[in-house]
Design a protein around this motif. Structure first.
Motif, PDB file in Angstrom:
ATOM      1  N   TYR B 188      54.296  20.737  51.016  1.00  0.00           N
ATOM      2  CA  TYR B 188      53.045  20.032  51.278  1.00  0.00           C
ATOM      3  C   TYR B 188      53.328  18.574  51.642  1.00  0.00           C
ATOM      4  CZ  TYR B 188      48.112  18.974  50.760  1.00  0.00           C
ATOM      5  OH  TYR B 188      46.823  18.616  50.996  1.00  0.00           O
ATOM      6  N   ASP B 189      54.244  17.970  50.864  1.00  0.00           N
ATOM      7  CA  ASP B 189      54.618  16.571  51.150  1.00  0.00           C
ATOM      8  C   ASP B 189      55.233  16.427  52.535  1.00  0.00           C
ATOM      9  OD1 ASP B 189      53.700  15.817  48.747  1.00  0.00           O
ATOM     10  OD2 ASP B 189      55.658  15.833  47.743  1.00  0.00           O
ATOM     11  N   LEU B 190      55.954  17.442  52.943  1.00  0.00           N
ATOM     12  CA  LEU B 190      56.602  17.379  54.253  1.00  0.00           C
ATOM     13  C   LEU B 190      55.628  17.715  55.378  1.00  0.00           C
ATOM     14  CD1 LEU B 190      59.972  19.049  53.299  1.00  0.00           C
ATOM     15  CD2 LEU B 190      59.615  16.648  53.928  1.00  0.00           C
ATOM     16  N   GLY B 191      54.375  17.915  55.036  1.00  0.00           N
ATOM     17  CA  GLY B 191      53.361  18.068  56.055  1.00  0.00           C
ATOM     18  C   GLY B 191      53.025  19.499  56.427  1.00  0.00           C
ATOM     19  N   GLY B 192      53.481  20.466  55.619  1.00  0.00           N
ATOM     20  CA  GLY B 192      53.147  21.846  55.920  1.00  0.00           C
ATOM     21  C   GLY B 192      51.685  22.118  55.589  1.00  0.00           C
ATOM     22  N   ARG B 199      52.962  31.495  54.785  1.00  0.00           N
ATOM     23  CA  ARG B 199      53.774  32.355  55.630  1.00  0.00           C
ATOM     24  C   ARG B 199      55.274  32.138  55.404  1.00  0.00           C
ATOM     25  NH1 ARG B 199      55.610  32.063  61.009  1.00  0.00           N
ATOM     26  NH2 ARG B 199      54.926  29.904  61.060  1.00  0.00           N
ATOM     27  N   ARG B 200      55.673  30.893  55.171  1.00  0.00           N
ATOM     28  CA  ARG B 200      57.110  30.620  55.132  1.00  0.00           C
ATOM     29  C   ARG B 200      57.690  30.463  53.740  1.00  0.00           C
ATOM     30  NH1 ARG B 200      57.857  26.635  60.160  1.00  0.00           N
ATOM     31  NH2 ARG B 200      60.030  26.695  59.520  1.00  0.00           N
ATOM     32  N   ILE B 201      56.837  30.254  52.745  1.00  0.00           N
ATOM     33  CA  ILE B 201      57.371  30.122  51.380  1.00  0.00           C
ATOM     34  C   ILE B 201      56.844  31.216  50.465  1.00  0.00           C
ATOM     35  CG2 ILE B 201      57.495  28.638  49.350  1.00  0.00           C
ATOM     36  CD1 ILE B 201      57.376  26.272  51.271  1.00  0.00           C
ATOM     37  N   VAL B 202      55.514  31.325  50.371  1.00  0.00           N
ATOM     38  CA  VAL B 202      54.945  32.237  49.373  1.00  0.00           C
ATOM     39  C   VAL B 202      55.272  33.695  49.692  1.00  0.00           C
ATOM     40  CG1 VAL B 202      52.834  32.989  48.262  1.00  0.00           C
ATOM     41  CG2 VAL B 202      53.104  30.595  48.884  1.00  0.00           C
TER      42      VAL B 202
END
Lengths: 284, 289
Positions: B188-192, B199-202
């Motif tokens: 989130y901090d990196l702007g996702g 899609r890419r983590i969870v």
């Protein structure tokens, strides 16, 4: 999202609404079953005709309450007998299997481990059918060859027990093995160093440690056996367990007596689950 | 030393019941069923090897259609269960805390401990023509006459999804609970955005749980008998019903055994494919549930 991230109000509310609706959906069927067990009508459907205990205690010409319905009570007793034997067999053999999985080393262990999981992925109907046909083939063979009538291989309670056992033992095995895995073997070694026999160690250290898992898997085995339908239906003879009897009555058209039995079942399994749930913290 | 050492003896004593169980209740019955399915009755008590039962299946559109229909409906039910359960699993695993979380878990387990028969009875009372939901529709003026909500495909799907939700929820919750919150915070901090994070983590993290849940639900749905037969009535066209009819009603074991084998083959194939695609191992996936 997770609590540490900012959520918009819209999202939080949306999720709350969705989760509430989900749980309503989940509990709706059980609630109507419970409510209509008390409807003063011959059918478990609206309109609501007032509150009554008739479906539990009536004993009149047009209404037989659960506690006077001999066929129902008999079938509950049949289910209890079956569940008792399934539980005893599953827990005993499941405990042995757990030691095999966690302790023993022997050639072919990985094949055996995989085989033990297979019953979980065979549909219940097929499990029942295959045992039915296998048992009948043996019984027919014995009769043709030696005129021997092997009654227990014909559809009936022994086969029902065998059919339910065939997959419930897998679940008992996994539960007990999971606890055995966390057991600290240095306890056994210490006892061994102090001169205890293998049997004494098993009896005084290992089995007491496994006790919660054994009791838990026993309760699960009993409940699973009690509510099993798919496998049981294929293997029943003349004595109907509760699920098969209820199915038959449901097809004839439901009556509030079925709701009364269902409510009783929900309460009994609810209490059993609550007991298991509240036991846990003390064990840790 | 004569004979067995105590250690060997213990091993054999433990192995004997396990092997007897697997041999007598799983391996031999299924082998026997395979043999029955490959024979044809040529005279009284006389049988010959043949593929006739399987030919009948492919030549008779009713059987073939029921088979495909069962598979497709089971797939739809699995997808529906996944989509319905995911947000709830997320809420239980990540958002809810303390007593609320325990309460939600208990509410999830409750319907499961009520027997499948009780749940089906509940849906019957809710949906039948004289039931609660049609009555409600009439009351609020949506319909003038009672509508029959039973005996539709959608009804069967509702029942199937309902009875398998728990088997989706539990592996999903287990998988999501092991996901480290700081990963999401970092993303989130990196702007996702939310979709990217999902899609890419969870989803990659939850993949084993998703696979385990889907396999369980699919298996249980495919092999379900009660829900489709009761909620779908005579037109349910469920394959386990065909197996039951052949075996118990018509006493045509040869045909029934062939059907049972086809269903077993289908479920094994799809489970295998599911495991392959997601790179899971059978034992790991099964132990998760």
């Amino acid at each position: 999202m997770i609590p540490s991230l900012p959520d918009s109000k819209f999202l939080t509310r949306g999720r709350a609404v969705y989760v509430t609706l989900f749980f309503l959906f989940l509990l709706l069927p059980l609630s109507v079953v419970a409510v209509f067990a008390f409807n003063n009508s011959l059918f478990p459907t609206p309109p609501w005709k007032g509150f009554t205990f008739d479906w539990f205690i009536a004993h009149t010409d047009d209404r037989t309450g659960l506690f006077f319905d001999t066929a129902l009570l008999t079938s509950i007793w049949v289910s209890c007998k079956v569940a008792f034997w399934v539980t005893v067999l599953s827990v005993t053999i499941g405990t042995g299997n757990a030691f095999l999985l966690e302790r023993a080393q022997f050639p072919g262990k990985s094949i055996l481990t995989t085989m033990m999981l297979v019953p979980l992925v065979i549909p219940g109907v097929i499990l029942g059918i295959s045992i039915l046909s296998f048992a009948s083939q043996i019984a027919n063979f014995a009769y043709d060859q030696w005129e021997l009538e092997l009654e227990w291989l014909r559809p009936g309670l022994p086969l029902v027990v065998a059919g339910q056992f065939s997959y419930i033992v897998t679940i008992a095995t996994l539960t007990i093995a999971a606890r055995l895995k966390r057991f600290d073997e240095s306890l056994e070694e210490a006892a061994l160093n102090l001169g205890a026999s293998r049997f004494a160690i098993l009896r005084t250290i290992t089995l007491p440690y496994l006790k919660p898992a054994i009791i838990g898997s026993g309760a699960v085995a009993f409940l699973l056996s009690f509510e099993n339908f798919n496998t049981t239906l294929m293997l029943v003879g003349s004595d109907n367990p509760l699920t098969v009897l209820m199915y038959g009555r449901m097809r004839e058209g439901a009556s509030p007596v079925l709701n009364a039995v269902s409510l009783l079942l929900m309460m009994v399994s609810g209490i059993a689950v609550a007991l298991m749930y509240f036991r846990k913290p003390r064990q840790k | 030393m004569n004979g067995l050492s105590p250690k060997k003896l213990t091993l054999y004593l433990l192995l004997a019941p396990a092997i007897l169980w697997l041999l007598l209740l799983i391996v031999l019955p299924h082998t026997g069923m395979g043999i029955i399915s490959l024979r044809e009755r040529v005279g009284p008590g006389e049988f010959a090897f043949s593929f006739k039962q399987y030919m009948t299946f492919f030549e008779e559109p009713l059987y073939w259609n029921t088979f495909v229909r069962t598979a497709v409906m089971s797939l739809i039910a699995t997808v529906l269960a996944l989509v319905l359960a995911f947000p709830v699993a997320w809420t239980i695993a990540k958002v809810a805390k303390g007593r609320m979380k325990a309460l939600m878990l208990a509410a999830t387990l409750l319907p499961f401990w009520a027997s499948e028969l009780v749940r089906t009875l509940g849906w019957l009372i809710l949906l039948r023509g004289s039931g609660v939901i049609p009555g409600f529709f009439q009351m609020i003026g949506l319909t003038n006459e009672p509508v029959e909500l039973l005996y539709h495909d959608a009804t069967i799907l509702v029942g199937l999804v309902y009875s398998s939700l728990l088997f989706m929820l539990v592996p999903l919750i287990n998988a999501l609970e092991t996901l480290d919150d700081s990963l999401i915070e970092a993303a989130y901090d990196l702007g996702g955005n939310r979709f990217d994070i999902l899609r890419r983590i969870v989803i990659p993290h939850a993949a084993p749980g998703i696979a385990a849940g889907c396999i369980m639900v699919f298996m249980l749905t495919l092999g379900n008998y009660l829900t489709p037969v009761v909620l779908g009535g005579k037109s349910s066209m469920w394959f386990t019903e065909q197996i039951y009819t052949q075996f118990i009603t018509r006493f045509n074991w040869e045909q029934g055994a062939a059907f049972a084998f086809l269903l077993l083959g289908l479920s094994s194939l799809l489970v295998w494919a599911g495991l392959k695609i997601t790179g899971q191992r059978f034992a790991d996936a099964m132990r998760r549930t």
